[in-house]
Motif scaffolding. Structure first.
Motif, PDB file in Angstrom:
ATOM      1  N   PRO B   7      62.783-111.126 -61.535  1.00 51.20           N
ATOM      2  CA  PRO B   7      62.109-110.118 -60.706  1.00 51.20           C
ATOM      3  C   PRO B   7      60.611-110.033 -61.000  1.00 51.20           C
ATOM      4  CG  PRO B   7      64.143-109.234 -61.568  1.00 51.20           C
ATOM      5  CD  PRO B   7      63.986-110.586 -62.170  1.00 51.20           C
ATOM      6  N   VAL B   8      60.229-110.101 -62.272  1.00 52.58           N
ATOM      7  CA  VAL B   8      58.804-110.024 -62.619  1.00 52.58           C
ATOM      8  C   VAL B   8      58.052-111.211 -62.024  1.00 52.58           C
ATOM      9  CG1 VAL B   8      57.183-110.245 -64.524  1.00 52.58           C
ATOM     10  CG2 VAL B   8      59.038-108.614 -64.675  1.00 52.58           C
ATOM     11  N   LEU B   9      58.651-112.400 -62.151  1.00 50.89           N
ATOM     12  CA  LEU B   9      57.988-113.591 -61.609  1.00 50.89           C
ATOM     13  C   LEU B   9      57.833-113.499 -60.104  1.00 50.89           C
ATOM     14  CD1 LEU B   9      59.423-116.611 -63.617  1.00 50.89           C
ATOM     15  CD2 LEU B   9      57.116-115.700 -63.630  1.00 50.89           C
ATOM     16  N   ILE B  10      58.895-113.012 -59.420  1.00 49.71           N
ATOM     17  CA  ILE B  10      58.825-112.906 -57.962  1.00 49.71           C
ATOM     18  C   ILE B  10      57.759-111.896 -57.559  1.00 49.71           C
ATOM     19  CG2 ILE B  10      60.112-112.149 -55.925  1.00 49.71           C
ATOM     20  CD1 ILE B  10      62.611-113.359 -57.292  1.00 49.71           C
ATOM     21  N   ALA B  11      57.722-110.748 -58.284  1.00 50.96           N
ATOM     22  CA  ALA B  11      56.724-109.725 -57.968  1.00 50.96           C
ATOM     23  C   ALA B  11      55.314-110.289 -58.150  1.00 50.96           C
ATOM     24  CB  ALA B  11      56.924-108.501 -58.858  1.00 50.96           C
ATOM     25  N   LEU B  12      55.137-111.041 -59.240  1.00 53.79           N
ATOM     26  CA  LEU B  12      53.824-111.634 -59.525  1.00 53.79           C
ATOM     27  C   LEU B  12      53.431-112.611 -58.417  1.00 53.79           C
ATOM     28  CD1 LEU B  12      51.988-111.228 -61.989  1.00 53.79           C
ATOM     29  CD2 LEU B  12      52.766-113.442 -62.798  1.00 53.79           C
ATOM     30  N   GLY B  13      54.419-113.425 -57.995  1.00 55.22           N
ATOM     31  CA  GLY B  13      54.138-114.393 -56.931  1.00 55.22           C
ATOM     32  C   GLY B  13      53.736-113.695 -55.645  1.00 55.22           C
ATOM     33  N   LEU B  14      54.449-112.605 -55.297  1.00 55.20           N
ATOM     34  CA  LEU B  14      54.117-111.866 -54.076  1.00 55.20           C
ATOM     35  C   LEU B  14      52.721-111.262 -54.172  1.00 55.20           C
ATOM     36  CD1 LEU B  14      57.455-110.085 -53.185  1.00 55.20           C
ATOM     37  CD2 LEU B  14      56.350-111.983 -52.014  1.00 55.20           C
ATOM     38  N   PHE B  15      52.399-110.745 -55.360  1.00 51.37           N
ATOM     39  CA  PHE B  15      51.088-110.123 -55.560  1.00 51.37           C
ATOM     40  C   PHE B  15      49.977-111.149 -55.348  1.00 51.37           C
ATOM     41  CE2 PHE B  15      47.646-109.029 -58.601  1.00 51.37           C
ATOM     42  CZ  PHE B  15      47.194-107.897 -57.957  1.00 51.37           C
ATOM     43  N   ILE B  16      50.150-112.330 -55.961  1.00 51.37           N
ATOM     44  CA  ILE B  16      49.115-113.358 -55.826  1.00 51.37           C
ATOM     45  C   ILE B  16      49.043-113.846 -54.382  1.00 51.37           C
ATOM     46  CG2 ILE B  16      48.470-115.692 -56.527  1.00 51.37           C
ATOM     47  CD1 ILE B  16      49.486-114.969 -59.298  1.00 51.37           C
ATOM     48  N   GLY B  17      50.217-113.937 -53.727  1.00 49.59           N
ATOM     49  CA  GLY B  17      50.218-114.323 -52.321  1.00 49.59           C
ATOM     50  C   GLY B  17      49.447-113.319 -51.469  1.00 49.59           C
ATOM     51  N   ALA B  18      49.638-112.020 -51.751  1.00 51.92           N
ATOM     52  CA  ALA B  18      48.929-110.989 -50.989  1.00 51.92           C
ATOM     53  C   ALA B  18      47.427-111.076 -51.250  1.00 51.92           C
ATOM     54  CB  ALA B  18      49.451-109.610 -51.377  1.00 51.92           C
ATOM     55  N   LEU B  19      47.061-111.289 -52.502  1.00 53.13           N
ATOM     56  CA  LEU B  19      45.638-111.443 -52.834  1.00 53.13           C
ATOM     57  C   LEU B  19      45.040-112.603 -52.053  1.00 53.13           C
ATOM     58  CD1 LEU B  19      45.145-111.066 -56.691  1.00 53.13           C
ATOM     59  CD2 LEU B  19      44.339-109.584 -54.889  1.00 53.13           C
ATOM     60  N   ALA B  20      45.789-113.728 -52.032  1.00 50.12           N
ATOM     61  CA  ALA B  20      45.282-114.926 -51.362  1.00 50.12           C
ATOM     62  C   ALA B  20      45.084-114.663 -49.882  1.00 50.12           C
ATOM     63  CB  ALA B  20      46.252-116.082 -51.568  1.00 50.12           C
ATOM     64  N   LEU B  21      46.060-113.962 -49.296  1.00 51.62           N
ATOM     65  CA  LEU B  21      45.980-113.689 -47.858  1.00 51.62           C
ATOM     66  C   LEU B  21      44.783-112.801 -47.551  1.00 51.62           C
ATOM     67  CD1 LEU B  21      47.835-114.690 -45.688  1.00 51.62           C
ATOM     68  CD2 LEU B  21      48.937-112.461 -45.659  1.00 51.62           C
ATOM     69  N   SER B  22      44.592-111.753 -48.370  1.00 52.53           N
ATOM     70  CA  SER B  22      43.489-110.846 -48.069  1.00 52.53           C
ATOM     71  C   SER B  22      42.158-111.525 -48.348  1.00 52.53           C
ATOM     72  CB  SER B  22      43.629-109.551 -48.860  1.00 52.53           C
ATOM     73  OG  SER B  22      43.261-109.753 -50.183  1.00 52.53           O
ATOM     74  N   SER B  23      42.139-112.430 -49.332  1.00 52.92           N
ATOM     75  CA  SER B  23      40.900-113.160 -49.595  1.00 52.92           C
ATOM     76  C   SER B  23      40.545-114.051 -48.416  1.00 52.92           C
ATOM     77  CB  SER B  23      41.056-113.997 -50.864  1.00 52.92           C
ATOM     78  OG  SER B  23      40.060-114.969 -50.944  1.00 52.92           O
ATOM     79  N   ALA B  24      41.582-114.656 -47.810  1.00 54.25           N
ATOM     80  CA  ALA B  24      41.323-115.544 -46.679  1.00 54.25           C
ATOM     81  C   ALA B  24      40.879-114.759 -45.452  1.00 54.25           C
ATOM     82  CB  ALA B  24      42.568-116.354 -46.362  1.00 54.25           C
ATOM     83  N   LEU B  25      41.513-113.585 -45.237  1.00 53.16           N
ATOM     84  CA  LEU B  25      41.192-112.822 -44.033  1.00 53.16           C
ATOM     85  C   LEU B  25      39.877-112.064 -44.178  1.00 53.16           C
ATOM     86  CD1 LEU B  25      44.727-111.450 -43.145  1.00 53.16           C
ATOM     87  CD2 LEU B  25      43.485-113.336 -42.094  1.00 53.16           C
ATOM     88  N   LYS B  26      39.673-111.486 -45.377  1.00 52.55           N
ATOM     89  CA  LYS B  26      38.521-110.610 -45.567  1.00 52.55           C
ATOM     90  C   LYS B  26      37.243-111.423 -45.753  1.00 52.55           C
ATOM     91  CE  LYS B  26      38.066-108.143 -49.223  1.00 52.55           C
ATOM     92  NZ  LYS B  26      37.881-107.248 -50.332  1.00 52.55           N
ATOM     93  N   ASP B  27      37.313-112.415 -46.640  1.00 57.22           N
ATOM     94  CA  ASP B  27      36.084-113.112 -47.032  1.00 57.22           C
ATOM     95  C   ASP B  27      35.992-114.525 -46.468  1.00 57.22           C
ATOM     96  OD1 ASP B  27      35.623-110.883 -48.674  1.00 57.22           O
ATOM     97  OD2 ASP B  27      36.922-111.755 -50.206  1.00 57.22           O
TER      98      ASP B  27
END
Lengths: 313, 227
Positions: B7-27
Motif C-alpha cells: 500500500p505504501v509503494l502504491i500510494a507513493l507511485g500515485l503521488f509521484i504520478g500526480a506530481l508529474a501530471l501537474s508538472s506537465a499541465l502547469k509548467d
C-alpha cells in the motif's frame, strides 16, 4: 565505510530519490546548481574526484546538444540576440536550452554519487523483499560483467597460442576468430552458471520467502538525518505547489525576484541537498581534530559520540 | 512493515504520478511525466517475472545472457551505435521467447549503463532493448523469422526503430522548440548513427546467428529451460 556511506540504506535512497524528483520538477538554475555543487562536494569529500573527471566527457556529449538545439528551433521570447540563417535567436530560448543541459548534468551526477553510496548489498537489502527476482537478476548480471571480462581475456590468451586471435589476419578471419572467442565464453559461462543454479537449489532457494541477514540498524543518527531530509523535502514541495522554484522564461524572461517565501523554500532545499555533505564533512572534521595531539579534548569532551558512528571507529 | 509495504509503494507511485501530471499541465515540463509513463510501461513485465514460478536455473540463465549482452557493449565503447547488444538480445529471444527477451534487453541496458553512465536515457534504453527482445520473441515462429535473411532484416529494422525511440527522449526535453523542423533535424542527424546500428546488427547477427542459436537450443533442450 564512514560518513554518509555508513548510514542506513534507506537514508541514501530517500536522499537520491528526492533529489531526482526535485531535479525533474524544479526548473530553476539556482536550485539545480546548488544540487550539483552539493553532490560534487560530497563526492570530493569521499575522495571520488577522479571518477567525476573520468565520466565528465560522456556527460557533456549527451547534454550539450540540448543547449544547442533549443535556440535553433524555438523562437519564442522577447529579446532577440542575433539572427542565424535568417532565424531569430532569442535570449529566452538560449537560457531554456542551457537549463535543459543543467538538468541532464544533474541527473548524471546524482547517479554517479548514487553508484558509489548505494553498494549492491544495500540495494539487495532494500529491494530483496519487494521484488526478489528482479533484484536478484540485476545483481547477478552486475556481478557477471567483470567476471566475463576476465574470462574473455583468459580465453583470448589461450586461443592466441593456437593462432586464433582478433588482432591479426584479414577482416574475415578476425571476425570468425572473434566469434570463436565469444562462443567459448557463452558455453563456458552457461555451464558454470547452471552449476551455480543447481547449488542454489540444493541450498533451498525459492522454497520460502527470501530471508536476509542485515547489518543495518536504523540508529538515532539515521533517524535525525531522515527527519531533516523529510523537513527539507516538505518545505521544497510546499514551495513548488505555491509556484516557486520555477524560472519563468516564456513569454519573456522575468527578472528573478527573491521573495521571502522563495528564500524559505530555497533554505529548505539547501537543507535537503546539503545534509549528507554536512554528515560527511562533520565526520572528516572530527577525525582530523581527533588526530591532532594538541586537541585531545575536541572529541573526548563531546557527549553523544554516536555522531561519529560506531561502524567507523 | 511487510504488510504495509505494498500500500505504501502504491500510494507513493500515485503521488509521484500526480506530481508529474501537474508538472506537465502547469509548467509544460514533461520530463517527469515521460519517466513515470515509461516506468509504468516497464512495470507489468517485471511484475509478471515476480509472479511467475521460475527455477533457479532459469533465473541464472537470464542473468548470464543479460551480462553477455552488457559485456559485449564494452569493447565497442569507442564506436557510437556499434553495439552487439541488439543482436544478442534478438538471438536470446529467438530461442527463449518474448518475456525472456524483454528481461534480457532491459537488464542489459540497466547494467551496461553502470559503465557508460546512467541518466534520464536509461529507462528509454531499457524500454527500447526490452521491445527488441519482446518483438523478436513474438515473431520467432513466423516463417519470416525462420529464414536467415528475414532474421537479418529484422535486426536491420530494429537498428532504426531503436534510434527513433531514443530520439523521442531528446525531443521531450525541448517542448518549446517542438516543430516539424526540429523533428526532421533530430531524425536526420541520427540517420547515420541509426544506419550504423542497423548495419552492425546485420553483421553481428550474421556472424553469431548459426553458432549461438545452436548452442542456446542445445542448452534449452538439455536442461529443459524456459519451456
Amino acid at each position: 565505510m564512514s560518513g554518509f556511506r555508513s548510514m542506513h540504506p534507506s537514508v541514501a535512497v530517500v536522499y537520491y530519490a528526492g533529489l531526482l524528483l526535485f531535479t525533474l520538477l524544479l526548473f530553476h538554475p539556482v536550485f539545480l546548481l546548488t544540487e550539483i555543487a552539493a553532490l560534487l562536494g560530497l563526492m570530493l569529500l569521499q575522495g571520488q574526484g577522479r571518477r567525476i573527471a573520468g565520466s565528465l566527457a560522456f556527460c557533456l556529449i549527451v547534454a550539450v546538444p540540448a543547449a544547442l538545439l533549443n535556440p535553433l528551433f524555438s523562437h519564442r521570447g522577447a529579446v532577440i540576440l542575433f539572427y542565424f540563417m535568417d532565424q531569430p535567436i532569442t535570449l529566452e530560448a538560449v537560457l531554456y536550452g542551457l537549463m535543459m543541459m543543467v538538468v541532464l548534468i544533474s541527473v548524471f551526477v546524482i547517479f554517479l554519487s548514487y553508484n558509489y553510496t548505494v553498494t549492491p548489498d544495500k540495494f539487495m537489502y532494500l529491494f530483496a523483499s519487494t521484488a526478489p527476482k528482479s533484484a536478484l537478476i540485476t545483481l547477478m548480471t552486475l556481478r557477471f560483467v567483470p567476471l566475463f571480462q576476465r574470462r574473455l581475456r583468459r580465453i583470448a590468451l589461450i586461443q592466441g597460442a593456437r593462432g586464433v586471435s582478433v588482432r591479426e589476419g584479414s577482416l574475415r578471419s578476425r571476425m570468425s576468430d572473434g566469434m570463436t572467442l565469444l562462443k567459448t565464453l557463452l558455453t563456458w559461462s552457461l555451464e558454470e552458471a547452471l552449476q551455480t543454479a543447481d547449488s542454489m537449489k540444493a541450498r533451498g532457494y525459492g522454497i520460502r520467502r527470501r530471508t536476509s541477514y542485515a547489518v543495518y540498524r536504523l540508529d538515532r543518527r539515521d533517524i535525525r538525518v531522515l527527519a531533516g531530509l523529510g523537513a527539507g523535502a516538505l518545505g521544497t514541495l510546499w514551495g513548488w505547489f505555491q509556484g516557486y522554484g520555477m524560472l519563468m522564461l516564456y513569454p519573456r524572461l522575468k527578472p528573478p525576484v527573491f521573495t521571502w517565501q522563495e528564500a524559505a523554500m530555497y533554505a529548505a532545499f539547501c537543507l535537503f541537498a546539503a545534509l549528507p555533505l554536512w554528515v560527511e564533512g562533520k565526520e572528516k572534521w572530527l577525525w582530523r581534530s581527533s588526530a591532532r595531539k594538541s586537541l585531545p579534548s575536541a572529541i573526548q569532551g563531546k557527549k553523544g559520540l554516536h555522531w561519529t558512528g560506531y561502524r567507523s571507529q | 512493515m511487510a504488510k504495509i509495504r505494498f500500500p505504501v509503494l502504491i500510494a507513493l507511485g500515485l503521488f509521484i504520478g500526480a506530481l508529474a501530471l501537474s508538472s506537465a499541465l502547469k509548467d509544460r515540463h514533461y520530463l517527469l511525466l515521460s519517466l513515470v509513463l515509461l516506468c509504468a510501461a516497464l512495470l507489468p513485465l517485471f511484475l509478471r517475472l515476480e509472479r511467475r514460478k521460475l527455477e533457479p536455473r532459469e533465473l541464472v540463465l537470464l542473468a548470464v545472457l543479460a551480462a553477455l549482452a552488457a559485456v559485449s557493449r564494452i569493447p565497442f565503447a569507442a564506436l557510437p551505435s556499434v553495439k552487439p547488444v541488439s543482436a544478442i538480445v534478438i538471438l536470446s529471444a529467438y530461442v527463449f521467447g518474448a518475456e525472456a527477451g524483454f528481461l534480457i534487453g532491459a537488464v542489459a541496458a540497466l547494467v551496461s549503463n553502470l559503465y557508460f553512465g546512467q541518466g534520464p536515457w536509461t529507462p528509454w534504453q531499457m524500454f527500447a532493448w526490452g521491445m527488441v527482445g519482446l518483438t523478436a520473441g513474438w515473431l520467432r515462429n513466423t516463417r519470416w523469422m525462420r529464414t536467415r535473411p528475414g532474421l537479418l532484416l529484422f535486426g536491420f529494422i530494429w537498428g532504426f526503430l531503436f534510434g527513433w525511440i531514443m530520439n523521442i527522449w531528446h525531443l521531450i526535453g525541448l517542448p518549446d522548440a517542438f516543430s516539424w523542423g526540429l523533428i526532421a533535424t533530430v531524425y536526420a542527424a541520427s540517420f547515420y548513427f541509426d544506419l550504423a546500428h542497423a548495419l552492425s546488427n546485420v553483421v553481428f547477427l550474421s556472424i553469431l546467428a548459426g553458432g549461438w542459436i545452436k548452442v542456446l537450443e542445445r542448452f534449452r533442450k538439455k536442461y529443459g529451460l524456459l519451456r
